[in-house]
Design a protein around this motif. Structure first.
Motif, PDB file in Angstrom:
ATOM      1  N   LEU A  64     -15.511  84.551  81.460  1.00  0.00           N
ATOM      2  CA  LEU A  64     -14.742  85.007  80.471  1.00  0.00           C
ATOM      3  C   LEU A  64     -14.632  86.514  80.239  1.00  0.00           C
ATOM      4  O   LEU A  64     -13.636  87.312  80.059  1.00  0.00           O
ATOM      5  CB  LEU A  64     -14.562  84.303  79.065  1.00  0.00           C
ATOM      6  N   LEU A  65     -16.126  87.192  80.041  1.00  0.00           N
ATOM      7  CA  LEU A  65     -16.071  88.472  79.876  1.00  0.00           C
ATOM      8  C   LEU A  65     -15.619  89.144  80.845  1.00  0.00           C
ATOM      9  O   LEU A  65     -15.001  90.452  80.585  1.00  0.00           O
ATOM     10  CB  LEU A  65     -17.526  88.745  79.483  1.00  0.00           C
ATOM     11  N   GLU A  66     -15.948  88.853  82.161  1.00  0.00           N
ATOM     12  CA  GLU A  66     -15.371  89.543  83.350  1.00  0.00           C
ATOM     13  C   GLU A  66     -13.898  89.728  83.303  1.00  0.00           C
ATOM     14  O   GLU A  66     -13.384  90.724  83.753  1.00  0.00           O
ATOM     15  CB  GLU A  66     -16.064  88.931  84.612  1.00  0.00           C
ATOM     16  N   GLU A  95     -14.433  81.755  67.700  1.00  0.00           N
ATOM     17  CA  GLU A  95     -15.016  82.616  66.849  1.00  0.00           C
ATOM     18  C   GLU A  95     -16.066  83.435  67.513  1.00  0.00           C
ATOM     19  O   GLU A  95     -16.683  84.685  67.376  1.00  0.00           O
ATOM     20  CB  GLU A  95     -15.466  81.929  65.667  1.00  0.00           C
ATOM     21  N   ALA A  96     -17.006  82.659  68.320  1.00  0.00           N
ATOM     22  CA  ALA A  96     -18.140  83.527  68.801  1.00  0.00           C
ATOM     23  C   ALA A  96     -17.711  84.415  70.160  1.00  0.00           C
ATOM     24  O   ALA A  96     -18.317  85.453  70.458  1.00  0.00           O
ATOM     25  CB  ALA A  96     -19.029  82.511  69.409  1.00  0.00           C
ATOM     26  N   LEU A  97     -16.713  84.218  70.710  1.00  0.00           N
ATOM     27  CA  LEU A  97     -16.023  85.042  71.649  1.00  0.00           C
ATOM     28  C   LEU A  97     -14.715  85.489  71.469  1.00  0.00           C
ATOM     29  O   LEU A  97     -13.757  85.110  72.184  1.00  0.00           O
ATOM     30  CB  LEU A  97     -16.293  84.279  73.170  1.00  0.00           C
ATOM     31  N   PRO A  98     -14.314  86.375  70.534  1.00  0.00           N
ATOM     32  CA  PRO A  98     -13.268  87.005  70.477  1.00  0.00           C
ATOM     33  C   PRO A  98     -12.570  87.525  71.692  1.00  0.00           C
ATOM     34  O   PRO A  98     -11.299  87.828  71.421  1.00  0.00           O
ATOM     35  CB  PRO A  98     -13.436  88.008  69.310  1.00  0.00           C
ATOM     36  N   GLU A  99     -13.339  87.821  72.767  1.00  0.00           N
ATOM     37  CA  GLU A  99     -12.677  88.681  73.877  1.00  0.00           C
ATOM     38  C   GLU A  99     -11.903  87.607  74.442  1.00  0.00           C
ATOM     39  O   GLU A  99     -10.821  87.794  75.209  1.00  0.00           O
ATOM     40  CB  GLU A  99     -13.953  88.781  74.872  1.00  0.00           C
TER      41      GLU A  99
END
Length: 490
Positions: A64-66, A95-99
């Protein structure tokens, strides 16, 4: 004419997730989305996440971050999480991963196009609050089919769809769009699990066990054969339970010959079998039916009785070895793979030695080994007797080394055997690779053919094993097999 919306699906985890991704692809394409392979070419990158163990969850977050890093450097405007991790954590993940621009659960799959359009347009679709999906269907398996229509079951799309949804191949086409041209494809047999293994959280977010109708499985297999698929792999959380909610616990035994008879299908493989639910009739069908691979993906997990009871599982070393003897008595070349957990709470040195005794006697073709770690929401997470993480890592390394040696030895036992190899890749430099009956996709090794003359992807070739490279085999195609293969391709 407005530019077409583009979407890329990035799939992590197991073969069940791959089927779910192809269902999402079918829905999106039917609603006008253009599917692209590379996320850099997509307006929306959809990441189908895995929520099984910590390592898998980390891989999902990294993916997801990539994908998020692509925003602002190409076409990608939004990143959306779907799949098991998204279903399991919902708003907490959001909430933990707004990206992630969206976190969609299974209930969103039927409206995936609208959800992505909302997110792409700058709107917000609130992530769901996770719930125990086991409570969505009746406790009694016999009562579940009537309620199934009201519950989101990824991969259970009907095989006869209304106009506008079915692909062009006809009324048999399922709600699915293939994302690659491989000669093997997974077919979902069921979803969910009724077992209550103390270390596993899957039933809580995948729900109770429910079978697909045999007709839907057959029609999907026929459609896949029309797409050029030669091997299907039946997947679910527990294939040995198939049919219990349809009134026939032996339904798999009658379905398998029908699947093998589908025109164009050369091999049918069954995965995810529970040792405690294996029955003589199923073993007979798996070992004696033409085109059914004598392949046993048996979920042993351990063999020490004390550990198995703490896991809320059944069996022991001797019973498991007896099961394997029964299988090989009917099909000496049968393939067997399994996974094991070491370092489970309370596991003693004697328990570890018992597991080693089983592994040394089992002659498994492929072995997966995992170190125990707490999974939130599971019974085992509340157990006393947790082992020091360094000890778990030490045991994991020890059993992993043993497993590597044993599967290499098992491969060497196959020297001189004749194997039926499904060709999966042909490259002038890399060579010709495929898989034998005892090798499932991606997990159990592969076969390097010494000659690729006249071969193409999708061919079934008989070959003689002449060498090994760890778990992998080297095999020489038999002359008569090549002739038959070439004739079949005309």
């Amino acid at each position: 004419m407005p530019e077409r919306r583009t979407v890329a699906l990035v799939t992590l985890g197991c073969a069940r997730n791959e089927v779910d991704s192809e269902e999402l692809a079918g829905r999106l394409e039917a609603d006008g989305w253009q599917l692209v392979e590379d996320a850099t070419d997509a307006d929306v990158a959809v990441v189908n996440t895995c929520g099984f163990v910590e390592a898998a969850k980390k891989d999902s977050v990294d993916a997801l971050l990539e994908a998020n890093d692509l925003k602002g450097h190409g076409r990608t405007q939004a990143v959306v999480a779907v799949g098991c991790m998204a279903e399991r954590y919902g708003k907490d993940l959001a909430e933990a991963l707004p990206e992630a621009d969206g976190v969609l659960g299974f209930d969103d799959y039927a409206d995936i196009s609208d959800r992505l359009q909302t997110i792409l347009s700058g709107g917000i679709h609130a992530a769901h609050t996770p719930r125990d999906r086991r409570k969505l269907l009746p406790i009694s398996p016999a009562e579940r089919q009537e309620s199934a229509a009201a519950v989101a079951l990824p991969g259970h799309g009907p095989a006869d769809l209304p106009d506008g949804l079915a692909p062009a191949s006809g009324p048999r086409a399922p709600l699915r769009r293939r994302l690659d041209g491989a000669p093997v494809a997974s077919v979902k047999l069921a979803s969910g699990c009724d077992r209550r293994c103390s270390f596993c959280a899957i039933p809580s977010f995948r729900g109770s066990f429910i079978s697909r109708r045999p007709g839907d499985v057959l029609n999907e297999t026929r459609w896949l054969a029309e797409q050029g698929v030669k091997e299907i792999m039946l997947v679910s959380e527990n294939n040995t339970s198939y049919g219990k909610d349809l009134g026939d616990i032996r339904l798999l035994e009658s379905l398998l010959p029908d699947l093998a008879a589908v025109d164009g299908i050369e091999r049918v493989r069954v995965s995810y079998l529970q040792p405690a639910e294996m029955r003589p009739g199923l073993i007979d069908v798996l070992t004696s039916t033409p085109k059914i691979a004598p392949y046993f993906d048996l979920s042993f997990q351990h063999s020490a009785p004390n550990v198995l009871r703490a896991m809320r599982r059944f069996g022991d070393t001797d019973r498991f070895l007896e099961l394997l003897d029964t299988i090989r008595g009917k099909a000496p070349q049968a393939g067997v793979r399994s996974n094991f957990i070491v370092g489970f709470p309370g596991e003693s040195e004697a328990d570890l030695a018992e597991l080693e005794r089983f592994l040394n006697g089992a002659r498994l073709d492929a072995i997966g080994v995992f170190g125990y770690s707490d999974e939130e929401g599971t019974e085992a997470a509340t157990y006393d007797g947790k082992l020091d993480p360094d000890l778990v890592a030490e045991r994991l390394a020890h059993i992993s080394r043993l497993a590597e040696e044993l599967v290499s030895q098992r491969a060497e036992e196959r020297l001189g055997e004749s194997v039926h190899v499904l060709v999966e890749s042909v490259d002038d430099e890399e060579g010709v690779y495929g898989r034998a009956e005892h090798q499932a996709p991606e997990t159990d090794g592969q076969v390097l053919l010494t000659s690729g003359a006249g071969l193409s992807v999708g061919r079934m070739v008989e070959a003689k094993v002449v060498g090994t490279e760890g778990v992998d085999l080297v095999a020489e195609p038999l002359t008569g097999s090549l002739a038959c293969s070439e004739e079949a391709g005309r």
